[in-house]
Design a protein around this motif. Structure first.
Motif, short mmCIF file in Angstrom:
data_model
loop_
_atom_site.label_atom_id
_atom_site.label_comp_id
_atom_site.label_asym_id
_atom_site.label_seq_id
_atom_site.Cartn_x
_atom_site.Cartn_y
_atom_site.Cartn_z
N ASP A 85 0.66 -1.28 0.07
CA ASP A 85 0.08 0.10 0.05
C ASP A 85 0.71 1.33 0.09
O ASP A 85 0.59 2.39 -0.70
N ASN A 86 1.83 1.33 0.79
CA ASN A 86 3.02 2.42 0.91
C ASN A 86 3.67 2.56 -0.36
O ASN A 86 3.68 3.70 -0.72
N LEU A 87 4.14 1.42 -1.23
CA LEU A 87 4.67 1.48 -2.36
C LEU A 87 3.82 1.94 -3.48
O LEU A 87 4.27 2.91 -4.35
N ALA A 88 2.37 1.48 -3.60
CA ALA A 88 1.58 2.25 -4.33
C ALA A 88 1.31 3.70 -4.15
O ALA A 88 1.06 4.28 -5.12
N VAL A 89 1.14 3.76 -3.16
CA VAL A 89 0.99 5.13 -2.81
C VAL A 89 2.05 6.20 -3.28
O VAL A 89 2.01 7.23 -3.72
#
Length: 439
Positions: free
Chosen positions: A384-388
């Motif tokens: 999720d953090n990488l996608a953000v």
């Protein structure tokens, strides 16, 4: 002798003087009326005496030759009257045969008896009296009232004849009126402080030392005839004196401005109650029905100043009432706004507490779920953090099999849509390290 002509001139002069006094508001009309009545009485007595004197002289045959016009008129009138009486007396004497002494004495006795009987009947008839529907009567015998407790009602009644009996009538149903503090005048001036309202106005002194002119009407009726007749010598005058005294006491106990502007009805009720109380104490036998304060105003000389004061006081009262009205208008609005604010604050506080409790409950649930699958959740969190972090960025893919050694890539971009990013080798330009552009 021109006595009547001179008297006419005197009467005319007196009438003109009365008119002048009325214009100057000087009360001399009653005195002048009394003088004129006295002069008319003197003229009448003089005429009667002169007529009788001329009648006697005509009877004696000694009438003067040098007589005046007035004497001639009297002689013509009295002469005809005397001759007519003589003819009537002669005919009656012949008809009744009064020349005979016996018949004359008989007629004389009968006449005396008839006249005496008529006189006695007339005397006894003086004891008969009537009472009108609105009156009651109290009988007095030799000066003593015999029916004080039960006066005679309407109808025909009999009492002792005069001078032994006397009847005193009292009207107990008619409402009587009494003027207090003024005398009327026949002028239709407007009721203003600066105008003279009446012929005479009586002044009273207020509690703060101001002088006011007062006019009132007192309405009353008799409820106790015996007390009204025998309680005091002059009940009407006593009631008038009492009412004037009470009005002066009422005026002396209050300030002038309060008398002129505040609670006129309350003042009337207080005066009525006081007058009735004192009238009962002195046994006047009257019931006070109403007292009406027709007018109460300052003297004419200072009336304009009083009007200015009253106008200012009216302005003050207007401002005070406007302020009270504004207060009564704004207070409900302020109370309503305060209720709204308190309600909104309570609702906001309740909402914040419920939202905080909801967040706490949600965090507890998420924490428990996180702990059950911690490795999976951590991986998901990294993704999720990488996608953000990569959202909206261009991605460069490098094939590891084509690179002999690890590369540190510096990606540059000028944000032009037709320009591809440049990949620069950290070794610099050369056969192996030259930059190339991605197609």
């Amino acid at each position: 002798d021109a006595f009547h002509s001179r008297a006419d001139i005197y009467v005319l002069a007196l009438v003109l003087a009365s008119f002048a006094g009325e214009l100057l508001q000087i009360r001399i009309d009653r005195w002048i009326a009394g003088i004129i009545a006295l002069m008319i009485f003197i003229l009448a007595v003089k005429t009667i005496v002169r007529s009788l004197f001329m009648l006697f002289r005509l009877s004696a045959g000694t009438a003067p030759e040098d007589r005046t016009v007035e004497d001639a008129v009297i002689m013509l009138t009295m002469g005809g009257l005397t001759s007519g009486l003589s003819r009537i007396t002669g005919r009656l004497t012949a008809m009744l045969n009064l020349t005979d002494p016996v018949i004359r004495r008989r007629w004389l006795r009968r006449s005396i008896g008839g006249v005496s009987g008529l006189a006695v009947t007339a005397w006894l008839a003086t004891g008969i009296y009537t009472v009108s529907p609105s009156d009651v009567a109290i009988e007095e015998i030799v000066g003593k009232a015999v029916n004080r407790d039960r006066p005679s009602g309407p109808g025909l009644h009999v009492t002792w004849p005069v001078p032994f009996g006397r009847v005193r009538h009292v009207d107990t149903r008619t409402v009587r009126s009494m003027r207090l503090g003024y005398q009327l005048k026949d002028r239709g001036d407007l009721i203003l402080w600066t105008n003279a309202h009446y012929i005479i106005e009586y002044a009273v002194l207020s509690g703060d030392g101001a002088i006011l002119d007062l006019a009132a009407n007192l309405h009353y009726r008799v409820i106790d005839p015996a007390a009204f007749l025998y309680g005091v010598a002059s009940p009407v005058e006593s009631l008038e004196m009492l009412a004037n005294q009470v009005l002066r006491e009422m005026a002396g106990s209050r300030e002038a401005f309060s008398l002129l502007t505040v609670d006129r009805r309350g003042q009337e009720q207080a005066v009525l109650h006081t007058i009735q109380t004192v009238a009962d104490q002195v046994n006047l036998g009257v019931e006070i029905l109403a007292i009406c304060l027709l007018d109460m105003h300052p003297p004419i000389d200072v009336a304009p100043a009083y009007e200015d004061v009253v106008s200012a006081q009216e302005d003050l009262e207007t401002f005070v009432e406007e302020a009270r009205g504004y207060e009564k208008e704004m207070l409900p609005l302020a109370r309503a706004e305060a209720v709204v604010k308190r309600t909104e604050a309570a609702a906001y506080g309740t909402g914040q507490i419920l939202r905080a409790k909801g967040r706490v409950a949600a965090f507890k649930v998420r924490n428990e779920a996180f702990k059950r699958h911690e490795s999976i959740n951590r991986y998901r969190m990294r993704m999720d953090n990488l996608a953000v972090g990569l959202a909206g960025a261009e991605i460069v893919l490098v094939d590891p099999g084509q690179v002999q050694r690890p590369l540190d890539l510096i990606v540059t971009r000028n944000f032009a849509p037709e320009t591809a990013p440049m990949i620069v080798s950290p070794g610099g330009a050369g056969a192996e390290g030259e930059a190339y552009r991605e197609p």
